[in-house]
Design a protein around this motif. Structure first.
Motif, mmCIF file in Angstrom:
data_model
loop_
_atom_site.group_PDB
_atom_site.id
_atom_site.type_symbol
_atom_site.label_atom_id
_atom_site.label_comp_id
_atom_site.label_asym_id
_atom_site.label_seq_id
_atom_site.Cartn_x
_atom_site.Cartn_y
_atom_site.Cartn_z
ATOM 1 N N VAL A 71 0.831 -1.203 0.000
ATOM 2 C CA VAL A 71 0.000 0.000 0.000
ATOM 3 C C VAL A 71 0.865 1.252 0.000
ATOM 4 N N THR A 72 0.213 2.349 -0.357
ATOM 5 C CA THR A 72 0.845 3.666 -0.331
ATOM 6 C C THR A 72 0.033 4.582 0.575
ATOM 7 N N LEU A 73 0.725 5.353 1.400
ATOM 8 C CA LEU A 73 0.078 6.362 2.242
ATOM 9 C C LEU A 73 0.212 7.721 1.583
ATOM 10 N N ASP A 74 -0.905 8.312 1.231
ATOM 11 C CA ASP A 74 -0.956 9.654 0.663
ATOM 12 C C ASP A 74 -1.262 10.624 1.795
ATOM 13 N N THR A 75 -0.270 11.406 2.221
ATOM 14 C CA THR A 75 -0.441 12.296 3.367
ATOM 15 C C THR A 75 -1.140 13.603 2.994
ATOM 16 N N LYS A 77 -3.945 13.550 0.799
ATOM 17 C CA LYS A 77 -5.355 13.142 0.782
ATOM 18 C C LYS A 77 -5.730 12.319 2.010
ATOM 19 N N HIS A 78 -4.757 12.000 2.856
ATOM 20 C CA HIS A 78 -4.986 11.134 4.021
ATOM 21 C C HIS A 78 -5.642 9.823 3.557
ATOM 22 N N ARG A 79 -4.948 9.161 2.654
ATOM 23 C CA ARG A 79 -5.548 7.995 2.001
ATOM 24 C C ARG A 79 -4.541 6.844 1.917
ATOM 25 N N VAL A 80 -5.049 5.628 2.116
ATOM 26 C CA VAL A 80 -4.263 4.413 1.939
ATOM 27 C C VAL A 80 -4.837 3.663 0.746
ATOM 28 N N SER A 81 -3.971 3.233 -0.185
ATOM 29 C CA SER A 81 -4.451 2.488 -1.345
ATOM 30 C C SER A 81 -3.410 1.471 -1.767
ATOM 31 N N GLY A 82 -3.888 0.388 -2.381
ATOM 32 C CA GLY A 82 -2.967 -0.645 -2.827
ATOM 33 C C GLY A 82 -3.692 -1.943 -3.093
ATOM 34 N N SER A 83 -2.999 -3.056 -2.811
ATOM 35 C CA SER A 83 -3.582 -4.364 -3.081
ATOM 36 C C SER A 83 -3.145 -5.368 -2.034
ATOM 37 N N VAL A 84 -3.961 -6.429 -1.906
ATOM 38 C CA VAL A 84 -3.645 -7.518 -0.996
ATOM 39 C C VAL A 84 -3.802 -8.832 -1.744
ATOM 40 N N ASN A 85 -2.808 -9.691 -1.608
ATOM 41 C CA ASN A 85 -2.876 -11.046 -2.130
ATOM 42 C C ASN A 85 -3.020 -12.008 -0.959
ATOM 43 N N ILE A 86 -4.052 -12.837 -0.998
ATOM 44 C CA ILE A 86 -4.361 -13.750 0.099
ATOM 45 C C ILE A 86 -4.242 -15.193 -0.391
ATOM 46 N N THR A 87 -3.452 -15.972 0.327
ATOM 47 C CA THR A 87 -3.447 -17.410 0.097
ATOM 48 C C THR A 87 -4.219 -18.059 1.234
ATOM 49 N N TYR A 88 -5.376 -18.596 0.893
ATOM 50 C CA TYR A 88 -6.279 -19.155 1.903
ATOM 51 C C TYR A 88 -6.259 -20.673 1.811
ATOM 52 N N GLY A 200 3.580 17.477 12.403
ATOM 53 C CA GLY A 200 2.934 16.686 11.367
ATOM 54 C C GLY A 200 1.877 15.751 11.902
ATOM 55 N N TRP A 201 1.176 15.117 10.973
ATOM 56 C CA TRP A 201 0.122 14.171 11.327
ATOM 57 C C TRP A 201 0.714 12.874 11.866
ATOM 58 N N VAL A 202 0.032 12.302 12.855
ATOM 59 C CA VAL A 202 0.329 10.956 13.332
ATOM 60 C C VAL A 202 -0.786 10.044 12.832
ATOM 61 N N TYR A 203 -0.404 9.055 12.016
ATOM 62 C CA TYR A 203 -1.371 8.088 11.480
ATOM 63 C C TYR A 203 -1.261 6.775 12.248
ATOM 64 N N GLU A 204 -2.404 6.261 12.711
ATOM 65 C CA GLU A 204 -2.464 4.933 13.321
ATOM 66 C C GLU A 204 -3.423 4.108 12.463
ATOM 67 N N THR A 242 4.225 -4.076 2.679
ATOM 68 C CA THR A 242 5.023 -2.871 2.461
ATOM 69 C C THR A 242 4.133 -1.646 2.558
ATOM 70 N N VAL A 243 4.731 -0.565 3.077
ATOM 71 C CA VAL A 243 4.066 0.727 3.168
ATOM 72 C C VAL A 243 4.970 1.754 2.521
ATOM 73 N N THR A 244 4.509 2.357 1.443
ATOM 74 C CA THR A 244 5.257 3.418 0.782
ATOM 75 C C THR A 244 4.712 4.757 1.250
ATOM 76 N N ALA A 245 5.624 5.602 1.767
ATOM 77 C CA ALA A 245 5.210 6.877 2.349
ATOM 78 C C ALA A 245 6.258 7.931 2.034
ATOM 79 N N PRO A 246 5.894 9.212 2.134
ATOM 80 C CA PRO A 246 6.885 10.263 1.886
ATOM 81 C C PRO A 246 8.112 10.102 2.779
ATOM 82 N N ALA A 247 9.283 10.374 2.213
ATOM 83 C CA ALA A 247 10.509 10.318 3.004
ATOM 84 C C ALA A 247 10.411 11.318 4.153
ATOM 85 N N GLY A 248 11.002 10.954 5.267
ATOM 86 C CA GLY A 248 10.927 11.805 6.453
ATOM 87 C C GLY A 248 9.954 11.262 7.473
ATOM 88 N N LEU A 249 9.027 10.406 7.019
ATOM 89 C CA LEU A 249 8.114 9.760 7.960
ATOM 90 C C LEU A 249 8.787 8.522 8.552
#
Length: 866
Positions: A71-75, A77-88, A200-204, A242-249
């Motif tokens: 996923v990617t964190l867009d600081t 838009k305050h948005r998380v987006s991406g994909s998940v692959n599940i092996t069940y 800055g914002w703290v995201y949980e 994986t979490v992709t976020a702006p450098a500095g976070l």
């Protein structure tokens, strides 16, 4: 999830001022031994999956879910987006024509079921703002590397995948891919969210990817929707993300960081290596690093890669504002783990988050030594908007928590790494199996930490009126059905107390600990039911506890043990005595009787709960050598007796020379005399107390003859007005939870009696009537006279006065909603003694109010009381 916090906030949803006191019929027993000791409690036998002794059988199975998430964190838009692959993996013996997943972000939609069922008055789990929830872009089944879109249906917080071909049984797998995104709410039902700090914002971030529902041997698919109060039931597996976020976070997450050299500076890597070998907290990132662009790799974005093995979930947090420190955790096996904390600069300090890593390290080490070894490589504490929430290897705690409150919430949330992260019970149905068990181990841990730095002995008797109310919910109630102002008791405190009573009063520590550890070991990374727990405890302890599970967990029975009579053999105390006790409530528990004799001899008699198999009355012999002064049941207040007034019998009667009027006069004289008391025209008192770990500031003002103003605020919650009562005999106003509350006239009178100004000066006036009980009573370790003061409107107030000092040591209004107040530590203010310590109930929870300042005759105006 902690209730310090949590319990404090839930109390704000509408409990009465004095607590909903349990009223007990002291003249007739409700006890029926046939209902308590029924032989038909267990209705189920063992089967091929679960043994009759409470263990997984040789054919026990559970399914597995492995995840790869990017996923990617867009600081912006305050948005998380991406994909998940599940092996069940379907390890069940059943073919599965469809699959169910959880899409819990949908709870934040305006049209969610949770929103429709939320009270208009708000609450901890109520949405403050709305989002579009989980925005599903596509759902695919991967076969031989090719993605094929599948038929799916979203129903509130659940997603059903309808398969073309059933997923076969006994270990067959399916690969699923879901593309999705969601907006991060500021307040996410106190389980996730974001808060803006000066750096800055703290995201949980939690409930952040579609997760498999559990398919088990009990009900098949578990599809109860996420409504807020109920938590989660999840399968185990490995989660690579994986979490992709702006450098500095800084990003902290469940599991181990696989690529530290790609996201951290050389300085941070060096400090981190030092922390891994240090029992003292080491700073990884300080306030200078926050503003320095050399403290992280010089790229626009960084991708943080984590792996958490054999886990049911993962969560993460991110912020540019984070300070970061860490220390080594030493585990019993010799393995090491890392304790770390990330928090904004606003909450640094030794009374605040600068001690967080110390707290994390110690609670993890203590739990590992006592119960089962910690299983994750890292334990991360995050300071943010969430008051307290647990995830594997990472917890979110309120950023304003300090000292004992910070220890409590940290200790509680990390305790959840045992329940339900290791022992994977169904939180959605049985909150007590994680919250209650965790609260129990929290109390064991707190007693040990730093030589009991934050330990306070529990006074169970004082808690009983709030815990055992007439409208209480049974422990065995699903969280969404438990009423909000009782959740703290039914899910947390009452089950924890039940385990404590088992450990201290029924089984003993050695037998209890062995049985409890057997339960943990048997069901580590598996899915136990309540019956598995009950059977394991019975079998491993060697005790049929079915009567206890029945009375404590299944219903709302209450305890009322009473001393009925003291008789002497041949009328001679030196020949021994017979003491008769009664069980007036519906619950059976062991008896501890403290017996004091006239010659100074003191003895303790312990009787098992099985005495109540014979009925509601029991007489036992005691080898007295002189006259018995007093018999007291449960002298250490270990049991939740809802009517402790009858727990003691003195065997003494009041001397005929003592009258109600003389007791009142002695009291007035003891506090300074009528003239000095009348000279007090106004009185201002400041005090502090804690309510479930939260510090309250109390102000109490009086002005003669009848004006009063009592207020309790919570500074940590922006000076939230918990309660304010002010007025006089003719008019009373009440504010609860920052809202004005209408007060019926009869209730106003009760408030006047509770908060009135030296009312005893009026007792010789027309309309008042006094009577003196003929028995000498016991309050704590003091003997007391009981004066019943009947007010002009007929309301009776019971006042207890120390037979030696004459001081008032207890008071309670005879009303179903009244709580007792006990007074101690009298000190002089302008020539008049007032109690500097008052023990009572506030919003149904015990508080110990201690005066910090008191002044008299400062010229308070009448306007102050309007």
């Amino acid at each position: 999830m902690k209730f310090n916090k949590a319990f404090f906030l839930m109390l704000l949803t509408g409990a009465a001022l004095t607590g909903r006191a349990q009223t007990t019929d002291t003249t007739h027993s409700k006890y029926d031994q046939h209902k308590v000791f029924t032989p038909l409690f267990y209705q189920q036998n063992g089967n091929q999956f679960r043994t009759a002794g409470g263990a997984p059988s040789a054919k026990y199975w559970q399914n597995r879910a492995d995840y790869k998430i990017n996923v990617t964190l867009d600081t912006v838009k305050h948005r998380v987006s991406g994909s998940v692959n599940i092996t069940y993996t379907n390890n069940s013996p059943d073919g599965l024509p469809f699959l169910w997943l959880q899409v819990d972000q949908n709870i934040y939609r305006e049209d969610s079921r949770a929103q429709a069922t939320s009270p208009v008055t708000g609450g901890r789990f109520v949405n403050a703002t709305h989002t579009q929830g989980d925005e599903i872009k596509g759902v695919y089944v991967i076969t031989n590397g090719k993605a094929e879109k599948v038929d799916y249906l979203v129903t509130d917080t659940r997603l059903q995948i309808k398969l073309k071909d059933s997923l076969k049984a006994n270990g067959k797998k399916i690969d699923i891919k879901i593309d999705y995104g969601f907006d991060v709410p500021e307040y996410g039902t106190d389980r996730m969210g974001r808060i803006k700090t000066k750096n800055g914002w703290v995201y949980e971030i939690a409930q952040w990817y579609p997760r498999m529902e559990v398919y088990d041997d009990i009900t098949g698919w578990n599809t109860i929707p996420y409504m807020g109060a109920s938590e989660f039931y999840l399968e185990y597996g490995d989660i690579d993300y994986t979490v992709t976020a702006p450098a500095g976070l800084i990003v902290g997450g469940s599991g181990i960081l696989l690529n530290p050299t790609e996201v951290l500076s050389a300085t941070a890597l060096k400090r981190l290596a030092e922390a891994r070998n240090s029992d003292k907290t080491v700073s990884i990132r300080d306030s200078i690093d926050i503003a320095s662009k050399t403290s992280y790799p010089n790229r626009p974005t960084l991708t943080w890669h984590f792996l958490c093995k054999n886990t049911r979930d993962v969560a993460w947090a991110a912020s540019k504002a984070f300070i970061w420190d860490a220390a080594r955790i030493n585990l019993p096996s010799g393995k090491k783990a890392l304790a770390q904390s990330i928090y904004p600069i606003e909450v640094t300090g030794q009374k605040a988050w600068s001690r967080s890593t110390e707290y994390v390290k110690n609670c993890i080490e203590l739990y590992s030594q006592e119960w089962f070894e910690y299983t994750y490589p890292v334990a991360t504490n995050v300071a943010g908007i969430v008051g307290g929430m647990e995830y594997p290897g990472i917890v979110f705690c309120g950023w304003k928590a300090q000292t004992g409150e910070l220890w409590e919430v940290t200790n509680h949330e990390f305790g959840h790494n045992w329940f339900p992260m290791i022992v994977g019970s169904n939180e959605r149905k049985y909150a007590w199996m994680d919250e209650g068990f965790n609260t129990f181990i929290n109390k064991v841990d707190t007693k040990v930490f730093n030589n009991g730095e934050y330990f306070e002995k529990q006074d169970v008797q004082r808690e009983a009126p709030g815990m055992f109310t007439p409208d209480a919910d049974p422990i065995m109630t699903t969280p969404d059905v438990i009423q909000p102002d009782y959740l703290g008791y039914a899910a947390y405190e009452k089950p924890a107390l039940g385990l404590k009573i088992l450990r201290d009063q029924i089984l003993g520590q050695e037998r209890f600990d062995y049985a409890f550890k057997t339960y943990i070991k048997r069901w580590a990374f598996k899915h136990p039911t309540p019956w598995d727990f009950f059977h394991t405890m019975d079998n491993a302890s060697g005790e049929d506890l079915s009567w206890f599970w029945n009375e404590w967990f299944m219903g709302t029975k209450s305890l009322d043990q009473s001393v009925k009579a003291i008789d002497y053999n041949d009328g001679d105390p030196s020949k021994g005595s017979l003491i008769t006790i009664e069980n007036l409530g519906e619950m059976a528990l062991p008896v501890t009787a403290l017996i004091k004799e006239e010659n100074g001899k003191t003895s303790t008699v312990k009787l098992p709960a099985e005495i109540w198999q014979r009925g509601g009355t029991w007489t036992f012999p005691y080898n007295s050598t002189s006259k018995i002064l007093v018999v007291t049941l449960d002298p250490d207040h270990e049991l939740p007796d809802t009517n402790p007034e009858n727990n003691s019998l003195t065997g003494q009667t009041v001397d005929k020379s003592v009258t109600a009027a003389s007791v009142i006069k002695n009291y007035i004289d003891a506090i300074g005399g009528a003239d000095k008391v009348k000279a007090i025209k106004d009185l201002s008192i400041g005090a502090t107390t804690t309510l479930q770990g939260t510090t309250l500031q109390i102000t109490n003002k009086f002005k003669g003859p009848d004006k009063f103003d009592f207020a309790a605020i919570a500074p940590a919650y922006n000076n939230f007005m918990l309660i304010r009562v002010k007025g006089n005999t003719d008019s009373v106003s009440l504010v609860q939870q920052n809202n004005a509350v209408p007060t019926p006239k009869d209730y106003q009178h009760l408030l006047v009696y509770r908060f009135g100004f030296f009312r005893e000066l009026n007792y010789d006036k027309q309309g008042y009537a006094l009577s003196l009980d003929s028995r000498v009573h016991v309050v704590g370790d003091k003997l007391a006279y009981l004066v019943i003061a009947t007010q002009p409107d007929g309301v009776k107030v019971d006042e207890f006065f120390d037979t030696k000092t004459g001081l008032k040591i207890k008071q309670v209004t005879e009303s179903p909603n009244a709580s007792a107040a006990e007074f101690d530590d009298y000190r002089e203010v302008s020539g008049v003694k007032i109690p500097y310590e008052t023990k009572t109930l506030l919003l149904g929870s015990p508080v110990d109010m201690k005066v910090t300042n008191a002044t008299a005759n400062t010229g308070l105006s009448n306007d102050d009381f309007k």
